[in-house]
Design a protein around this motif. Structure first.
Motif, PDB file in Angstrom:
ATOM      1  N   ALA A  85     -58.873  33.807   0.164  1.00 25.05           N
ATOM      2  CA  ALA A  85     -59.068  32.918   1.121  1.00 25.05           C
ATOM      3  C   ALA A  85     -58.422  31.721   0.562  1.00 25.05           C
ATOM      4  O   ALA A  85     -58.256  31.163  -0.616  1.00 25.05           O
ATOM      5  CB  ALA A  85     -60.609  32.520   1.421  1.00 25.05           C
ATOM      6  N   PHE A  86     -57.942  30.434   1.509  1.00 26.00           N
ATOM      7  CA  PHE A  86     -57.087  29.544   1.185  1.00 26.00           C
ATOM      8  C   PHE A  86     -57.624  28.271   2.104  1.00 26.00           C
ATOM      9  O   PHE A  86     -58.025  28.486   3.297  1.00 26.00           O
ATOM     10  CB  PHE A  86     -55.779  29.591   1.275  1.00 26.00           C
ATOM     11  CG  PHE A  86     -55.078  30.859   0.474  1.00 26.00           C
ATOM     12  CD1 PHE A  86     -54.903  30.554  -0.759  1.00 26.00           C
ATOM     13  CD2 PHE A  86     -54.859  31.878   1.035  1.00 26.00           C
ATOM     14  CE1 PHE A  86     -54.216  31.550  -1.542  1.00 26.00           C
ATOM     15  CE2 PHE A  86     -54.387  32.930   0.127  1.00 26.00           C
ATOM     16  CZ  PHE A  86     -54.086  32.706  -1.098  1.00 26.00           C
ATOM     17  N   THR A  87     -57.361  27.085   1.334  1.00 30.80           N
ATOM     18  CA  THR A  87     -57.466  25.810   2.292  1.00 30.80           C
ATOM     19  C   THR A  87     -56.288  25.094   2.297  1.00 30.80           C
ATOM     20  O   THR A  87     -55.927  24.278   3.182  1.00 30.80           O
ATOM     21  CB  THR A  87     -58.540  24.810   1.719  1.00 30.80           C
ATOM     22  OG1 THR A  87     -58.253  24.823   0.383  1.00 30.80           O
ATOM     23  CG2 THR A  87     -59.885  25.516   1.609  1.00 30.80           C
ATOM     24  N   ASP A  88     -55.393  25.518   1.677  1.00 31.52           N
ATOM     25  CA  ASP A  88     -53.927  25.051   1.559  1.00 31.52           C
ATOM     26  C   ASP A  88     -52.919  25.970   2.013  1.00 31.52           C
ATOM     27  O   ASP A  88     -52.611  27.005   1.616  1.00 31.52           O
ATOM     28  CB  ASP A  88     -53.667  24.630   0.076  1.00 31.52           C
ATOM     29  CG  ASP A  88     -52.137  24.259  -0.232  1.00 31.52           C
ATOM     30  OD1 ASP A  88     -51.548  23.796   0.690  1.00 31.52           O
ATOM     31  OD2 ASP A  88     -51.689  24.474  -1.378  1.00 31.52           O
ATOM     32  N   PRO A  89     -52.122  25.656   2.964  1.00 30.35           N
ATOM     33  CA  PRO A  89     -51.193  26.524   3.711  1.00 30.35           C
ATOM     34  C   PRO A  89     -49.896  26.890   2.742  1.00 30.35           C
ATOM     35  O   PRO A  89     -49.306  28.170   2.889  1.00 30.35           O
ATOM     36  CB  PRO A  89     -50.800  25.742   4.960  1.00 30.35           C
ATOM     37  CG  PRO A  89     -50.917  24.369   4.789  1.00 30.35           C
ATOM     38  CD  PRO A  89     -52.193  24.346   3.792  1.00 30.35           C
ATOM     39  N   ASN A  90     -49.760  26.009   1.844  1.00 35.57           N
ATOM     40  CA  ASN A  90     -48.359  26.293   0.889  1.00 35.57           C
ATOM     41  C   ASN A  90     -49.108  27.435   0.034  1.00 35.57           C
ATOM     42  O   ASN A  90     -48.301  28.571  -0.355  1.00 35.57           O
ATOM     43  CB  ASN A  90     -48.262  25.345   0.082  1.00 35.57           C
ATOM     44  CG  ASN A  90     -47.467  24.153   0.815  1.00 35.57           C
ATOM     45  OD1 ASN A  90     -46.706  24.369   1.853  1.00 35.57           O
ATOM     46  ND2 ASN A  90     -47.838  22.712   0.852  1.00 35.57           N
ATOM     47  N   ALA A  91     -50.105  27.427  -0.463  1.00 36.93           N
ATOM     48  CA  ALA A  91     -50.773  28.381  -1.340  1.00 36.93           C
ATOM     49  C   ALA A  91     -51.043  29.678  -0.733  1.00 36.93           C
ATOM     50  O   ALA A  91     -50.566  30.905  -1.006  1.00 36.93           O
ATOM     51  CB  ALA A  91     -51.907  28.253  -1.919  1.00 36.93           C
ATOM     52  N   CYS A  92     -51.213  29.573   0.838  1.00 36.96           N
ATOM     53  CA  CYS A  92     -51.418  30.859   1.275  1.00 36.96           C
ATOM     54  C   CYS A  92     -49.969  31.388   1.728  1.00 36.96           C
ATOM     55  O   CYS A  92     -49.961  32.764   1.906  1.00 36.96           O
ATOM     56  CB  CYS A  92     -51.921  30.282   2.838  1.00 36.96           C
ATOM     57  SG  CYS A  92     -52.412  31.656   3.833  1.00 36.96           S
ATOM     58  N   TYR A  93     -49.008  30.794   2.034  1.00 36.09           N
ATOM     59  CA  TYR A  93     -47.731  31.343   1.995  1.00 36.09           C
ATOM     60  C   TYR A  93     -47.290  32.134   1.011  1.00 36.09           C
ATOM     61  O   TYR A  93     -46.864  33.300   1.047  1.00 36.09           O
ATOM     62  CB  TYR A  93     -46.705  30.072   2.322  1.00 36.09           C
ATOM     63  CG  TYR A  93     -45.287  30.755   2.641  1.00 36.09           C
ATOM     64  CD1 TYR A  93     -44.760  30.912   3.638  1.00 36.09           C
ATOM     65  CD2 TYR A  93     -44.485  30.425   1.289  1.00 36.09           C
ATOM     66  CE1 TYR A  93     -43.247  31.259   3.661  1.00 36.09           C
ATOM     67  CE2 TYR A  93     -43.256  30.875   1.314  1.00 36.09           C
ATOM     68  CZ  TYR A  93     -42.587  31.330   2.705  1.00 36.09           C
ATOM     69  OH  TYR A  93     -41.397  31.714   2.744  1.00 36.09           O
ATOM     70  N   GLN A  94     -47.538  31.477  -0.046  1.00 39.07           N
ATOM     71  CA  GLN A  94     -47.305  32.479  -1.412  1.00 39.07           C
ATOM     72  C   GLN A  94     -47.924  33.941  -1.379  1.00 39.07           C
ATOM     73  O   GLN A  94     -47.467  34.912  -1.836  1.00 39.07           O
ATOM     74  CB  GLN A  94     -47.451  31.731  -2.691  1.00 39.07           C
ATOM     75  CG  GLN A  94     -46.500  30.500  -2.922  1.00 39.07           C
ATOM     76  CD  GLN A  94     -45.171  30.779  -2.772  1.00 39.07           C
ATOM     77  OE1 GLN A  94     -44.789  31.991  -3.561  1.00 39.07           O
ATOM     78  NE2 GLN A  94     -44.385  29.844  -2.122  1.00 39.07           N
ATOM     79  N   ALA A  95     -49.131  34.027  -0.571  1.00 36.29           N
ATOM     80  CA  ALA A  95     -49.853  35.225  -0.752  1.00 36.29           C
ATOM     81  C   ALA A  95     -49.127  36.198   0.087  1.00 36.29           C
ATOM     82  O   ALA A  95     -49.268  37.421  -0.177  1.00 36.29           O
ATOM     83  CB  ALA A  95     -51.304  34.897  -0.121  1.00 36.29           C
ATOM     84  N   PHE A  96     -48.377  35.791   1.075  1.00 36.57           N
ATOM     85  CA  PHE A  96     -47.730  36.921   1.950  1.00 36.57           C
ATOM     86  C   PHE A  96     -46.465  37.407   1.186  1.00 36.57           C
ATOM     87  O   PHE A  96     -46.330  38.486   1.224  1.00 36.57           O
ATOM     88  CB  PHE A  96     -47.089  36.047   3.305  1.00 36.57           C
ATOM     89  CG  PHE A  96     -48.144  35.746   4.371  1.00 36.57           C
ATOM     90  CD1 PHE A  96     -48.524  36.868   5.210  1.00 36.57           C
ATOM     91  CD2 PHE A  96     -48.930  34.692   4.485  1.00 36.57           C
ATOM     92  CE1 PHE A  96     -49.312  36.671   6.300  1.00 36.57           C
ATOM     93  CE2 PHE A  96     -49.895  34.208   5.368  1.00 36.57           C
ATOM     94  CZ  PHE A  96     -50.114  35.534   6.208  1.00 36.57           C
ATOM     95  N   ALA A  97     -46.023  36.769   0.287  1.00 39.94           N
ATOM     96  CA  ALA A  97     -44.732  37.099  -0.678  1.00 39.94           C
ATOM     97  C   ALA A  97     -45.337  38.262  -1.408  1.00 39.94           C
ATOM     98  O   ALA A  97     -44.966  39.091  -1.853  1.00 39.94           O
ATOM     99  CB  ALA A  97     -44.289  36.102  -1.420  1.00 39.94           C
TER     100      ALA A  97
END
Length: 209
Positions: A85-97
């Motif tokens: 889970a994330f509240t920050d889209p930039n951190a979330c983006y890294q999860a896809f990588a």
């Protein structure tokens, strides 16, 4: 960020199979205890996997997910999945990588989805494309207050995006998509002659609800 959660969560002598699905949840208000009651209750966790008792998600579990920023094993729809889970889209983006090898179900708010969906579909289109049939997965779930407000930005991505305003509808769609995945996987394993894996996958399918 690492997808090797076994050392910190799963004891070495515990019989544990890495889940097929990863649910990524992006929303600025995940940590608000007054929001998303039904969605949060759809998950259950087990702090000690050697104990077979799984309990409904609590605010403490949500806070932990947001703090560690790594995928954790939970139960959803009757089967074991990973959840991050994330509240920050930039951190979330890294999860896809990091987790691009997983079958990802992505829940996002409309506001943050507008920021991140174009980026992830540009950089990680394979995550939402069936590698065998070469067709798109509709597993980006925009959970929002008003669908009409999100149609303009989502229109180019309708092969991948579904929008929901009610938690019950979102949960039903997610479990249906999981069941469809296991059904397709079992059929392909059977075609390949892997009867043992076919039976195992069908058993998992039978637990999805």
């Amino acid at each position: 960020m690492s997808d090797d959660f076994s050392s910190s969560v799963i004891p070495e002598d515990y019989d544990y199979k890495t889940p097929d699905h990863l649910i990524i949840w992006l929303d600025a208000h995940i940590g608000d205890p007054e929001k998303y009651h039904n969605l949060k209750r759809s998950f259950s966790s087990n702090i000690d996997p050697r104990n077979q008792t799984w309990t409904m998600f609590t605010d403490t579990d949500i806070d932990y997910l947001l703090r560690v920023g790594e995928a954790q094993p939970v139960k959803f729809g009757g089967v074991l999945v990973l959840l991050i889970a994330f509240t920050d889209p930039n951190a979330c983006y890294q999860a896809f990588a990091t987790y691009s090898d997983k079958r990802i179900l992505f829940i996002t708010s409309g506001t943050l989805g507008k920021q991140i969906v174009p980026r992830i579909l540009k950089d990680f289109p394979q995550v939402f494309t069936d590698p065998v049939a070469n067709v798109s997965y509709n597993t980006i779930y925009v959970f929002c207050g008003y669908i009409s407000a999100n149609i303009p930005w989502a229109m180019p991505f309708l092969d991948y995006v579904l929008m929901f305003t009610h938690e019950a509808d979102l949960l039903l769609r997610m479990t249906c998509d999981m069941a469809k995945y296991y059904l397709t996987k079992a059929d392909r394993l059977y075609t390949d002659g892997d009867l043992l894996s076919t039976r195992q996958t069908r058993r998992t399918l039978s637990r999805v609800y």
